[in-house]
Structure formats: C-alpha cells, structure tokens
Design a protein around this motif. Structure first.
Motif, PDB file in Angstrom:
ATOM      1  N   TYR A  26       0.715  -1.164   0.003  1.00 40.55           N
ATOM      2  CA  TYR A  26      -0.106   0.033  -0.012  1.00 40.55           C
ATOM      3  C   TYR A  26       0.937   1.464  -0.149  1.00 40.55           C
ATOM      4  CZ  TYR A  26      -3.279   3.430   1.320  1.00 40.55           C
ATOM      5  OH  TYR A  26      -4.149   4.459   1.285  1.00 40.55           O
ATOM      6  N   ALA A  27       1.993   1.123   0.743  1.00 40.54           N
ATOM      7  CA  ALA A  27       3.033   2.198   0.869  1.00 40.54           C
ATOM      8  C   ALA A  27       3.662   2.437  -0.402  1.00 40.54           C
ATOM      9  CB  ALA A  27       3.713   2.233   2.051  1.00 40.54           C
ATOM     10  N   GLY A  28       3.626   1.602  -1.393  1.00 43.15           N
ATOM     11  CA  GLY A  28       4.407   1.526  -2.773  1.00 43.15           C
ATOM     12  C   GLY A  28       5.757   1.047  -2.377  1.00 43.15           C
ATOM     13  N   GLN A  29       5.993   0.362  -1.497  1.00 42.67           N
ATOM     14  CA  GLN A  29       7.346  -0.217  -1.308  1.00 42.67           C
ATOM     15  C   GLN A  29       7.420  -2.002  -1.843  1.00 42.67           C
ATOM     16  OE1 GLN A  29       7.417  -0.335   2.872  1.00 42.67           O
ATOM     17  NE2 GLN A  29       8.230   1.729   3.080  1.00 42.67           N
ATOM     18  N   ARG A  30       8.428  -2.117  -2.420  1.00 41.04           N
ATOM     19  CA  ARG A  30       8.827  -3.717  -2.913  1.00 41.04           C
ATOM     20  C   ARG A  30       9.563  -4.236  -1.690  1.00 41.04           C
ATOM     21  NH1 ARG A  30      11.009  -4.043  -8.574  1.00 41.04           N
ATOM     22  NH2 ARG A  30      10.022  -5.917  -8.585  1.00 41.04           N
ATOM     23  N   VAL A  31       8.963  -5.380  -1.420  1.00 41.26           N
ATOM     24  CA  VAL A  31       9.650  -6.131  -0.121  1.00 41.26           C
ATOM     25  C   VAL A  31      10.474  -7.418  -0.967  1.00 41.26           C
ATOM     26  CG1 VAL A  31       9.105  -7.379   1.830  1.00 41.26           C
ATOM     27  CG2 VAL A  31       7.869  -5.440   1.217  1.00 41.26           C
ATOM     28  N   THR A  32      11.639  -7.567  -0.464  1.00 38.20           N
ATOM     29  CA  THR A  32      12.426  -8.853  -0.829  1.00 38.20           C
ATOM     30  C   THR A  32      12.133  -9.707   0.269  1.00 38.20           C
ATOM     31  OG1 THR A  32      14.522  -8.153   0.189  1.00 38.20           O
ATOM     32  CG2 THR A  32      14.327  -7.383  -1.723  1.00 38.20           C
ATOM     33  N   VAL A  33      12.406 -11.187  -0.178  1.00 46.01           N
ATOM     34  CA  VAL A  33      12.063 -12.219   0.787  1.00 46.01           C
ATOM     35  C   VAL A  33      13.080 -11.833   1.980  1.00 46.01           C
ATOM     36  CG1 VAL A  33      12.718 -14.816   1.266  1.00 46.01           C
ATOM     37  CG2 VAL A  33      11.534 -13.828  -0.920  1.00 46.01           C
ATOM     38  N   VAL A  34      14.317 -11.711   1.890  1.00 45.85           N
ATOM     39  CA  VAL A  34      15.191 -11.332   2.962  1.00 45.85           C
ATOM     40  C   VAL A  34      14.737 -10.145   3.887  1.00 45.85           C
ATOM     41  CG1 VAL A  34      17.629 -10.664   3.417  1.00 45.85           C
ATOM     42  CG2 VAL A  34      17.298 -12.238   1.667  1.00 45.85           C
ATOM     43  N   GLU A  35      14.350  -9.211   3.332  1.00 42.92           N
ATOM     44  CA  GLU A  35      13.733  -7.986   3.986  1.00 42.92           C
ATOM     45  C   GLU A  35      12.494  -8.610   4.912  1.00 42.92           C
ATOM     46  OE1 GLU A  35      14.759  -4.232   1.061  1.00 42.92           O
ATOM     47  OE2 GLU A  35      12.892  -5.235   0.879  1.00 42.92           O
ATOM     48  N   ALA A  36      11.705  -9.225   4.150  1.00 36.24           N
ATOM     49  CA  ALA A  36      10.639  -9.885   4.852  1.00 36.24           C
ATOM     50  C   ALA A  36      11.165 -10.597   6.002  1.00 36.24           C
ATOM     51  CB  ALA A  36       9.548 -10.413   4.180  1.00 36.24           C
ATOM     52  N   MET A  37      11.945 -11.473   5.943  1.00 37.79           N
ATOM     53  CA  MET A  37      12.549 -12.362   7.034  1.00 37.79           C
ATOM     54  C   MET A  37      13.077 -11.587   8.203  1.00 37.79           C
ATOM     55  SD  MET A  37      14.061 -15.484   4.633  1.00 37.79           S
ATOM     56  CE  MET A  37      15.070 -16.033   5.913  1.00 37.79           C
ATOM     57  N   ASN A  38      13.410 -10.313   7.742  1.00 32.93           N
ATOM     58  CA  ASN A  38      14.051  -9.552   9.075  1.00 32.93           C
ATOM     59  C   ASN A  38      13.232  -8.143   9.472  1.00 32.93           C
ATOM     60  OD1 ASN A  38      16.533 -11.108   9.082  1.00 32.93           O
ATOM     61  ND2 ASN A  38      17.216 -10.010   7.156  1.00 32.93           N
ATOM     62  N   SER A  39      12.065  -8.085   8.882  1.00 31.57           N
ATOM     63  CA  SER A  39      11.347  -7.109   9.128  1.00 31.57           C
ATOM     64  C   SER A  39      10.207  -7.266  10.247  1.00 31.57           C
ATOM     65  CB  SER A  39      10.709  -6.425   8.009  1.00 31.57           C
ATOM     66  OG  SER A  39      11.727  -6.050   7.426  1.00 31.57           O
ATOM     67  N   LEU A  40       9.941  -8.435  10.650  1.00 32.77           N
ATOM     68  CA  LEU A  40       9.111  -8.947  11.604  1.00 32.77           C
ATOM     69  C   LEU A  40       9.635  -9.109  12.942  1.00 32.77           C
ATOM     70  CD1 LEU A  40       6.809 -10.641   9.105  1.00 32.77           C
ATOM     71  CD2 LEU A  40       5.815  -8.528  10.589  1.00 32.77           C
ATOM     72  N   PRO A  41       9.638  -8.132  13.756  1.00 33.18           N
ATOM     73  CA  PRO A  41      10.620  -8.402  15.008  1.00 33.18           C
ATOM     74  C   PRO A  41       9.918  -9.556  16.077  1.00 33.18           C
ATOM     75  CG  PRO A  41       9.265  -6.327  15.288  1.00 33.18           C
ATOM     76  CD  PRO A  41       9.363  -6.812  13.717  1.00 33.18           C
ATOM     77  N   ASP A  42       8.377  -9.874  15.772  1.00 26.62           N
ATOM     78  CA  ASP A  42       7.912 -10.767  16.711  1.00 26.62           C
ATOM     79  C   ASP A  42       8.118 -12.140  16.173  1.00 26.62           C
ATOM     80  OD1 ASP A  42       7.107  -8.519  18.281  1.00 26.62           O
ATOM     81  OD2 ASP A  42       5.176  -8.499  17.439  1.00 26.62           O
ATOM     82  N   LEU A  43       8.591 -12.289  15.099  1.00 23.53           N
ATOM     83  CA  LEU A  43       8.733 -13.403  14.339  1.00 23.53           C
ATOM     84  C   LEU A  43      10.168 -13.841  14.140  1.00 23.53           C
ATOM     85  CD1 LEU A  43       5.463 -13.235  11.860  1.00 23.53           C
ATOM     86  CD2 LEU A  43       5.667 -14.541  14.337  1.00 23.53           C
ATOM     87  N   SER A  44      10.674 -14.935  14.064  1.00 23.03           N
ATOM     88  CA  SER A  44      11.883 -15.435  13.784  1.00 23.03           C
ATOM     89  C   SER A  44      11.878 -15.341  12.191  1.00 23.03           C
ATOM     90  CB  SER A  44      12.426 -16.821  14.301  1.00 23.03           C
ATOM     91  OG  SER A  44      11.807 -17.772  13.616  1.00 23.03           O
TER      92      SER A  44
END
Length: 118
Positions: A46-64
């Motif tokens: 929605y914010a117009g950002q593209r997310v890589t797999v690696v970014e996703a893996m490191n962007s959710l602090p509550d999840l490993s």
C-alpha cells in the motif's frame, strides 16, 4: 456523537464479519501468523514499497526469520503471494500479491464498510 460502546460494537461486528469472510469459498484458510505476515506485506504494498524475501524475514521483530520463511512458503502454496526476480539482479526476489490476495483484501475491506454501516 458516537459513544465508546458504539465503537466497541462496531469493532465486534467487524471481527464477526472478518471471520465470516475468511470462511468464504475460494479463499484459503490462513492462521494468525500467516495473517500477520500477509498484513505486513499489505502495508508495504500500500505504501508503494517492494519487499524482498530477505527484508521480509528480517522485518517482523515478533517472528523469527525461519518462521517468516515458512509462512511465506505456505502463503505461496495457498496462492496469496508470488515472487518476482529483480530485473537487474536475479539474486533479489520480490514478494508480490496475487489476484487471490487482492480478492482477500477486498473481502476484508467490505467487512470494514459493513461494520461501519448503521
């Protein structure tokens, strides 16, 4: 003037509608962690950002990172997300929504509208 009780009732109505929407035929069942991961992707998209797999893996602090990776695989298997290679560098894979994800988000958006209707 809208009271706190009315806001609470609107929220409870929304929760019930979301539960019903998740039971609709054609929409896959997702667990709470998949919902959290998909919600993160939706906010990025929605914010117009593209997310890589690696970014996703490191962007959710509550999840490993391994949990995010497993849920990403399950969301792909359910047809809610796909990956696209970067056009300049094939080492980067971007997570993108599928048509099914758009239908899922649309169903949730309709829940918001129905919950607000008086």
């Amino acid at each position: 003037m809208v009271t706190k009780k009315e806001h609470s009732l609107t929220y409870f109505k929304f929760l019930n509608l979301v539960e019903a929407a998740r039971q609709l035929p054609g929409l896959p069942a997702i667990d709470i962690v998949e919902d959290q991961v998909l919600g993160f992707f939706a906010r990025c998209w929605y914010a117009g950002q593209r997310v890589t797999v690696v970014e996703a893996m490191n962007s959710l602090p509550d999840l490993s990172p391994s949990t995010v990776q497993r849920r990403l695989k399950s969301l792909r298997a359910k047809g809610l997300v796909a990956t696209e290679n970067d056009q300049q560098d094939n080492r980067y894979k971007y997570i993108v929504p599928t048509d099914l994800a758009v239908r899922y988000f649309s169903a949730l958006g309709q829940c918001v509208e129905k919950a607000q209707a008086r």
